[in-house]
Design a protein around this motif. Structure first.
Motif, short mmCIF file in Angstrom:
data_model
loop_
_atom_site.label_atom_id
_atom_site.label_comp_id
_atom_site.label_asym_id
_atom_site.label_seq_id
_atom_site.Cartn_x
_atom_site.Cartn_y
_atom_site.Cartn_z
N SER A 161 22.90 -4.37 -43.44
CA SER A 161 22.43 -3.33 -42.42
C SER A 161 21.90 -2.20 -43.37
O SER A 161 20.80 -1.90 -43.28
CB SER A 161 23.58 -2.68 -41.92
N ALA A 162 22.47 -1.95 -44.73
CA ALA A 162 21.52 -1.00 -45.78
C ALA A 162 20.37 -1.48 -46.36
O ALA A 162 19.64 -0.74 -46.38
CB ALA A 162 22.78 -0.85 -46.82
N MET A 163 20.26 -2.75 -46.37
CA MET A 163 19.03 -3.25 -46.67
C MET A 163 17.86 -3.45 -45.59
O MET A 163 16.80 -3.93 -45.82
CB MET A 163 19.05 -4.89 -47.26
N GLY A 164 18.38 -3.17 -44.34
CA GLY A 164 17.50 -3.09 -43.19
C GLY A 164 17.39 -4.40 -42.49
O GLY A 164 16.50 -4.72 -41.77
N ILE A 165 18.22 -5.34 -42.97
CA ILE A 165 18.04 -6.75 -42.46
C ILE A 165 18.49 -7.13 -41.02
O ILE A 165 17.95 -7.46 -40.29
CB ILE A 165 18.73 -7.77 -43.39
N THR A 166 19.78 -6.14 -40.77
CA THR A 166 20.12 -6.22 -39.55
C THR A 166 19.94 -5.09 -38.54
O THR A 166 20.29 -5.25 -37.15
CB THR A 166 21.84 -6.57 -39.59
N ASN A 167 19.51 -4.03 -38.88
CA ASN A 167 18.96 -2.87 -38.12
C ASN A 167 17.84 -2.32 -38.23
O ASN A 167 17.47 -1.37 -37.39
CB ASN A 167 20.11 -1.78 -38.55
#
Length: 105
Positions: free
Chosen positions: A74-80
Motif C-alpha cells: 500500500s505504501a508503495m502504491g501497488i494496492t491503493n
C-alpha cells in the motif's frame, strides 16, 4: 498462482518472467499466504508484474497477504493507486467471488 517462501530479487525475477507469459485471462489470483518474506526488491518486482498485467487489462487479486506485506504494498502504491487493478482478499473464497464479480462487470 500460489507463491511460497521469500520474494526477493532473484526469486522475483523468475516470478516476473513466468507471469509475463499470462494471456487470455481477465483476472489473476496470486495466493500469497505462503510468502514468508517480501522485501522491497520483491515488492518492486511484484509492482512490475501488477503494472504489466494491468496494462493488458488483467486485474490482479492478492490473496492472503500478511498485514506487514499489505502495508508495504500500500505504501508503495501497488494496492491503493487509483489506476491500479490490484485488489486484496484474505480468503480464496473471497478472491474467487471478487474475480467472478470483476469478470461479470
Amino acid at each position: 498462482y500460489r507463491i511460497d517462501g521469500s520474494i526477493f530479487f532473484g526469486a522475483a525475477q523468475r516470478f516476473l518472467d513466468a507471469l509475463s507469459e499470462v494471456a487470455d485471462v481477465r483476472v489473476v489470483i496470486l495466493r500469497m499466504s505462503g510468502v514468508t518474506v517480501l522485501d522491497t526488491t520483491g515488492a518492486n518486482a511484484l509492482s512490475d508484474v501488477v503494472e504489466d498485467l494491468n496494462s493488458r487489462d488483467i486485474t490482479v487479486i492478492l490473496k492472503g497477504l500478511k498485514p506487514e506485506q499489505e502495508k508495504l504494498l500500500s505504501a508503495m502504491g501497488i494496492t491503493n493507486a487509483d489506476d491500479s487493478h490490484c485488489l486484496c482478499c484474505q480468503t480464496l473464497g473471497e478472491a474467487i467471488t471478487t474475480a467472478r464479480s470483476t469478470i461479470l462487470h
